[in-house]
Enzyme design. Structure first.
Site, PDB file in Angstrom:
ATOM      1  CG  ASP A 191      39.747  49.392  33.458  1.00 15.11           C
ATOM      2  OD1 ASP A 191      40.482  48.370  33.370  1.00 15.11           O
ATOM      3  OD2 ASP A 191      38.665  50.104  33.279  1.00 15.11           O
ATOM      4  CG  ASP A 220      38.968  53.049  51.399  1.00 18.76           C
ATOM      5  OD1 ASP A 220      40.058  52.294  51.884  1.00 18.76           O
ATOM      6  OD2 ASP A 220      38.313  53.614  52.270  1.00 18.76           O
ATOM      7  CE  LYS A 231      36.362  49.576  52.857  1.00 17.72           C
ATOM      8  NZ  LYS A 231      37.009  50.799  53.184  1.00 17.72           N
ATOM      9  CE1 TYR A 255      34.963  41.041  38.996  1.00 15.76           C
ATOM     10  CE2 TYR A 255      34.674  39.968  36.589  1.00 15.76           C
ATOM     11  CZ  TYR A 255      35.031  40.982  37.720  1.00 15.76           C
ATOM     12  OH  TYR A 255      35.484  42.461  37.001  1.00 15.76           O
ATOM     13  CG  ASP A 288      37.633  44.736  36.729  1.00 16.40           C
ATOM     14  OD1 ASP A 288      38.157  44.521  35.575  1.00 16.40           O
ATOM     15  OD2 ASP A 288      36.392  45.003  36.610  1.00 16.40           O
TER      16      ASP A 288
HETATM   17  C1  IPM Z   1      38.907  42.686  32.494  1.00 23.60           C
HETATM   18  C2  IPM Z   1      37.533  43.008  31.997  1.00 23.60           C
HETATM   19  C3  IPM Z   1      36.748  41.870  32.445  1.00 23.60           C
HETATM   20  C4  IPM Z   1      36.538  41.687  33.934  1.00 23.60           C
HETATM   21  C5  IPM Z   1      35.286  41.901  31.866  1.00 23.60           C
HETATM   22  C6  IPM Z   1      35.163  42.219  30.193  1.00 23.60           C
HETATM   23  C7  IPM Z   1      34.502  40.850  32.156  1.00 23.60           C
HETATM   24  O1  IPM Z   1      37.060  44.199  32.611  1.00 23.60           O
HETATM   25  O2  IPM Z   1      39.479  41.838  32.094  1.00 23.60           O
HETATM   26  O3  IPM Z   1      39.367  43.652  33.078  1.00 23.60           O
HETATM   27  O4  IPM Z   1      35.922  42.355  34.610  1.00 23.60           O
HETATM   28  O5  IPM Z   1      37.530  41.018  34.478  1.00 23.60           O
HETATM   29 MN    MN Z   2      38.513  45.326  33.902  1.00 23.43          MN
END
Ligand code: IPM
Ligand code: MN
Length: 353
Positions: free
Chosen positions: A248, A220, A188, A142, A244
């Site tokens: 999710d 993975d 990884k 990032y 990240d």
């Molecule tokens: C998160 C989001 C952010 C990230 C985006 C919006 C930049 O997906 O906080 O998980 O990738 O960190």
């Molecule tokens: Mn995210």
């Protein structure tokens, strides 16, 4: 009595709706426990860009630096698609995280028993899952330089230093110590030098935490185990991008992206934000799930203000609203649904009692 001063950045899309919900619950906490709550609101993201030409205006950043706690709703808007990366709403978030020195992002992912049937996983796999993903937040791909895009080639850079890994690892080990004493470091290392360093530093830090069981897993495989055997995880420690992605995935295990809260700590000021994005498709309809935002506010009470009983009261309020059958659209299945505001009102009421 404590003074609770909060810098609130509602942001874009559903951000303002879920922020209002979280602030409403904090208002109820202040009333019930006798604290003085002040909320200072500022612009961030697309709405800030529209009004001021930058997604993170100086006034916003300065207010955040004063802290002591920042609440952020969400950033992002489809109209920002063509903008240069530095002008995009997301750039504000990345700058904020790094300017505030919030290097450790804690993302608790616990399956609520009331919502277990909403999980993307089979009931017996999801039921009872309770983990925290500790995501390194101010390094890795990032932020690495050089980074650029040419017509036929683009470059990003993955860098971690020993010091960066060490400090986030310590946060994760401390957390593991307060939980089930199990830490899985995800990397990884079969491919990346950075991951080899990561692995070695985690092992070094582990020496100071002999009571915590450590294992290392490739990213993975971790992605696979998260959906086949998630109960094996207690604390997951990982770098920015893997964290990240895995968080999710963990939200699908919990039933909705609208459920996961986060606390970003490490600097003088704490940053609290729901894991979900601005969800422009449902923005303004009053149907977004406020649980992630409300739980982020609970994390703020605990981490920034040391108000643990208050944080527990908020968590209990959420559980009570769920137990009473209240569901926003994302977790309603085919059943009856309540609005963002109705859910928040129920939590606030439970807190006040
Ligand atoms: C998160 C989001 C952010 C990230 C985006 C919006 C930049 O997906 O906080 O998980 O990738 O960190
Ligand atoms: Mn995210």
């Amino acid at each position: 009595m404590s003074k609770l001063h909060i810098v609130s950045l509602p942001g874009d899309g559903i951000g303002p709706e879920v922020t209002t919900a979280a602030m409403h619950v904090l208002g109820a906490v202040a009333k019930r426990f006798g604290h003085e709550l002040t909320v200072e609101e500022h612009l961030v993201g697309w709405c800030a860009y529209e009004k001021t030409g930058t997604p993170l205006p100086d006034a916003t950043l300065e207010a955040c630096r004063r802290g002591p706690a920042v609440f952020l709703g969400a950033v992002g808007d489809p109209r920002a698609e063509g903008l240069l990366p530095g002008k995009r709403p997301e750039a504000a978030l990345l700058k904020l995280r790094s300017e505030l020195g919030c290097f450790a992002n804690l993302r608790p992912a616990r399956v609520d028993e009331e919502l277990v049937d909403m999980s993307a996983l089979k009931r017996e796999i999801a039921s009872g899952c309770d983990m925290v993903i500790v995501r390194e937040l101010t390094g890795g791909l990032y932020y690495g330089t050089p980074r650029f895009k040419e017509a036929d080639r683009a470059v990003n850079t993955l860098v971690y230093t020993r010091a960066e890994v060490e400090r986030v690892a310590k946060v994760a080990f401390e957390l593991a110590r307060s939980r089930r004493k199990k830490l899985t470091s995800v990397d990884k290392a079969n491919v990346l030098e950075v991951s080899q360093l990561w692995h070695a530093v985690v092992d070094d830090v582990a020496k100071s935490y002999p009571d915590v069981a450590v294992d290392h897993m490739y990213a993975d495989r971790a992605a696979m185990e998260l959906v086949t055997a998630p109960k094996r995880f207690d604390v997951i420690l990982t770098e920015n991008l893997f964290g990240d992605i895995l968080s999710d995935e963990a939200s699908a295990m919990c039933g909705s992206l609208g459920l996961l809260a986060s606390a970003s700590v490490g600097g003088k000021v704490g940053l609290y934000e729901p894991v979900h994005g601005s969800a422009p498709d449902i923005a303004g309809k009053g149907i977004a799930n406020p649980i992630a935002a409300i739980r982020s506010a609970a994390l703020m009470l605990g981490y920034s203000f040391g108000l643990h009983a208050e944080a527990v009261a908020v968590e209990r309020g959420v559980s009570k609203a769920l137990a009473d059958g209240l569901r926003t659209a994302d977790v309603a299945g085919g059943g009856p649904r309540v609005s963002t505001r109705e859910f928040a009102n129920a939590v606030a009421e439970a807190v006040t009692k």
